[in-house]
Scaffold this active site. Structure first.
Site, short mmCIF file in Angstrom:
data_model
loop_
_atom_site.label_atom_id
_atom_site.label_comp_id
_atom_site.label_asym_id
_atom_site.label_seq_id
_atom_site.Cartn_x
_atom_site.Cartn_y
_atom_site.Cartn_z
N GLY A 43 -8.43 -20.04 -35.08
CA GLY A 43 -7.20 -20.55 -34.48
C GLY A 43 -6.88 -21.96 -34.94
O GLY A 43 -5.72 -22.29 -35.20
N ASN A 75 -4.54 -22.46 -22.53
CA ASN A 75 -5.96 -22.12 -22.43
C ASN A 75 -6.64 -22.71 -21.19
O ASN A 75 -7.67 -22.23 -20.78
CB ASN A 75 -6.71 -22.58 -23.69
CG ASN A 75 -6.36 -23.98 -24.10
OD1 ASN A 75 -5.19 -24.32 -24.31
ND2 ASN A 75 -7.36 -24.83 -24.22
N GLN A 134 -4.63 -17.51 -26.89
CA GLN A 134 -5.02 -16.97 -25.58
C GLN A 134 -4.21 -15.73 -25.20
O GLN A 134 -4.64 -14.95 -24.35
CB GLN A 134 -4.83 -18.03 -24.48
CG GLN A 134 -5.80 -19.19 -24.57
CD GLN A 134 -7.24 -18.81 -24.23
OE1 GLN A 134 -7.50 -17.86 -23.50
NE2 GLN A 134 -8.19 -19.56 -24.78
N SER A 169 -6.99 -15.95 -32.94
CA SER A 169 -8.41 -16.12 -33.28
C SER A 169 -9.22 -14.97 -32.70
O SER A 169 -9.03 -14.59 -31.54
CB SER A 169 -8.88 -17.44 -32.68
OG SER A 169 -10.25 -17.62 -32.93
N ALA A 170 -10.15 -14.41 -33.49
CA ALA A 170 -10.86 -13.19 -33.08
C ALA A 170 -11.80 -13.41 -31.91
O ALA A 170 -11.95 -12.54 -31.05
CB ALA A 170 -11.64 -12.62 -34.26
N HIS A 171 -12.47 -14.57 -31.85
CA HIS A 171 -13.54 -14.72 -30.85
C HIS A 171 -13.02 -14.84 -29.43
O HIS A 171 -13.81 -14.84 -28.47
CB HIS A 171 -14.49 -15.86 -31.21
CG HIS A 171 -13.98 -17.25 -30.97
ND1 HIS A 171 -14.33 -17.98 -29.86
CD2 HIS A 171 -13.16 -18.04 -31.68
CE1 HIS A 171 -13.76 -19.18 -29.92
NE2 HIS A 171 -13.04 -19.24 -31.02
N THR A 191 -12.95 -16.35 -51.16
CA THR A 191 -13.37 -14.97 -50.96
C THR A 191 -13.27 -14.62 -49.49
O THR A 191 -13.69 -15.38 -48.62
CB THR A 191 -14.82 -14.78 -51.47
OG1 THR A 191 -14.81 -15.09 -52.87
CG2 THR A 191 -15.31 -13.36 -51.26
N CYS A 233 -13.69 -28.15 -25.46
CA CYS A 233 -13.68 -29.19 -26.49
C CYS A 233 -13.72 -30.56 -25.84
O CYS A 233 -14.21 -31.51 -26.43
CB CYS A 233 -12.43 -29.09 -27.34
SG CYS A 233 -11.86 -27.41 -27.54
#
Ligand SMILES: *Cc1c(COP(=O)(O)O)cnc(C)c1O
Length: 394
Positions: free
Chosen positions: A72, A153, A181, A201-203, A239, A327
């Site tokens: 993200g 968030n 979110q 964002s995947a997580h 890659t 954070c």
């Protein structure tokens, strides 16, 4: 360690077992580089392509509008910096809000200090929602980009994204949204919402860490963010993180398929948690909009309580929560989001965020509230401010 009750799903989520399973072959036997020409590498290329399709499907986007990134934060940086470079001949003005994630706010500060950007940070109301009149008023002929997060968030408030998209369209201004979110928690269609760029964002949706995407609408001018090879249609070299991308595709598919049922359950437990806290604990306030909020977000402020102490005490019972955004934990500054909704410093300091997942049960919530009641009372009993306050009440 006893049972853990994980209520910090806005910080990160468990990678779902079927996601891990789908990723495994791409660490082991299927290790080919998607850019190579032989058939074996083609398997990796196909896997990346499939994941791109799975993600595009969730948003009603085209496959070629999805660009994979490292998360993200990178997507937010890319959206703002590249759009600024590409459109600066038209103007230097960006409109955002005071409650964005630091990935947006600190990027804006960088553009302001180093690249000659002018940034308007919109205020929010006491529920954490922007006023559309403020947005309209902030627009100038130099405005090139509006960046407003889909859902916050910390306090979970959901912005009027469709209306913002319409205003951006009417004025011919690009519209970016940080949907980290909201993706797979709320239905999102990029065309219906007039979104030109979107970060995810995947997580945050039971996928792996370190993989995200930026949706860039076809026709939007945008610069390459990472220079090098021709990956991601020459816009993001390097890659591909093949296992991460595969995991993201499966996580998105899974979270999208289960969205209605999963979020219904989360909403019910969320409201039950809010209801128990606000009726059983005195001097408490719910932060964020009562209805227009993420299905899994609870954020409350307890007067005469220090948020960090509360977190440590909860942790001693195996309950994981957050006193703001992960954070900013570790610093003593109150959250910029809580200050933006008008909380005084001392109340912002007594805030607790609990974010649910599909795994959260009613027993988890009951245990958490029972402990919370005890802890809040114990902390208040040690507080001289509380003692004074109670004396005055009598
Ligand atoms: C978590 C989060 C980010 C950052 O995403 P990462 O993948 O952790 O870099 C950005 N914006 C919001 C709203 C978030 O919740």
């Amino acid at each position: 360690m006893g049972k853990m009750i994980y209520l910090d799903n806005a910080a990160t989520t468990r990678t779902a077992p079927e996601v891990v399973q789908a990723m495994m072959p791409y660490f082991s036997e299927l290790y080919g580089n998607p850019s190579s020409v032989y058939d074996f590498a083609g398997r990796s290329k196909e896997a990346v392509d499939r994941a791109r399709g799975q993600i595009a499907g969730v948003l009603g986007a085209k496959k070629e509008e999805i660009y994979f990134t490292a998360g993200g934060t990178e997507s937010d940086n890319w959206a703002l910096k590249a759009a600024f470079e590409a459109y600066k001949a038209k103007g230097n003005h960006i409109i955002t809000t005071k409650i964005e994630h630091h990935a947006i706010l600190h990027t804006c500060e960088y553009l302001e200090k180093n690249r000659g950007a002018r940034i308007t940070y919109l205020d929010v109301d006491e529920n954490g929602i922007i006023r559309l009149e403020d947005l309209e008023k902030a627009i100038t002929p130099e405005t090139i980009l509006i960046s407003v997060m889909f859902a916050n968030n910390e306090i979970g408030s959901v912005q009027p994204i469709k209306e913002i998209g319409m205003i951006a369209r009417e004025h011919g201004i690009l519209f970016h949204t940080d949907a980290v979110q909201a993706f797979c928690q709320l239905p999102i269609n990029v065309d219906e919402c007039g979104i030109d760029m979107l970060s995810s964002s995947a997580h945050k949706i039971n996928g792996p860490k370190g993989i995200g995407f930026l949706y860039i609408r076809k026709g939007v001018k945008n610069r390459s963010f990472i220079h090098g090879g021709a990956q991601e249609r020459k816009r993001r070299a390097g890659t591909e993180n093949v296992p991460g991308i595969v995991g993201y595709g499966v996580a998105a598919q899974r979270a999208c398929d289960s969205m209605e049922e999963r979020t219904d359950k989360e909403r019910r437990l969320r409201d039950y948690l809010i209801q128990r806290i606000t009726t059983e604990i005195p001097y408490v306030k719910l932060n964020g909009h009562p209805e227009k909020r993420l299905p899994n977000n609870v954020n409350v402020s307890f007067r005469f309580v220090e948020g960090e102490s509360l977190l440590l005490m909860l942790d001693s019972y195996g309950i994981c929560g957050s006193s703001g955004s992960a954070c900013t934990s570790g610093s003593l500054d109150p959250s910029h989001v809580l200050l933006a909704i008008g909380l005084p410093h001392e109340i912002a300091h007594g805030s607790l965020r609990l974010t649910l997942s599909e795994e959260t049960t009613k027993e988890d919530i009951d245990f958490t509230v029972d402990k919370l009641k005890e802890i809040v009372q114990n902390l208040r009993n040690m507080s001289p401010l509380y003692e004074d306050f109670m004396k005055k009440q009598k």
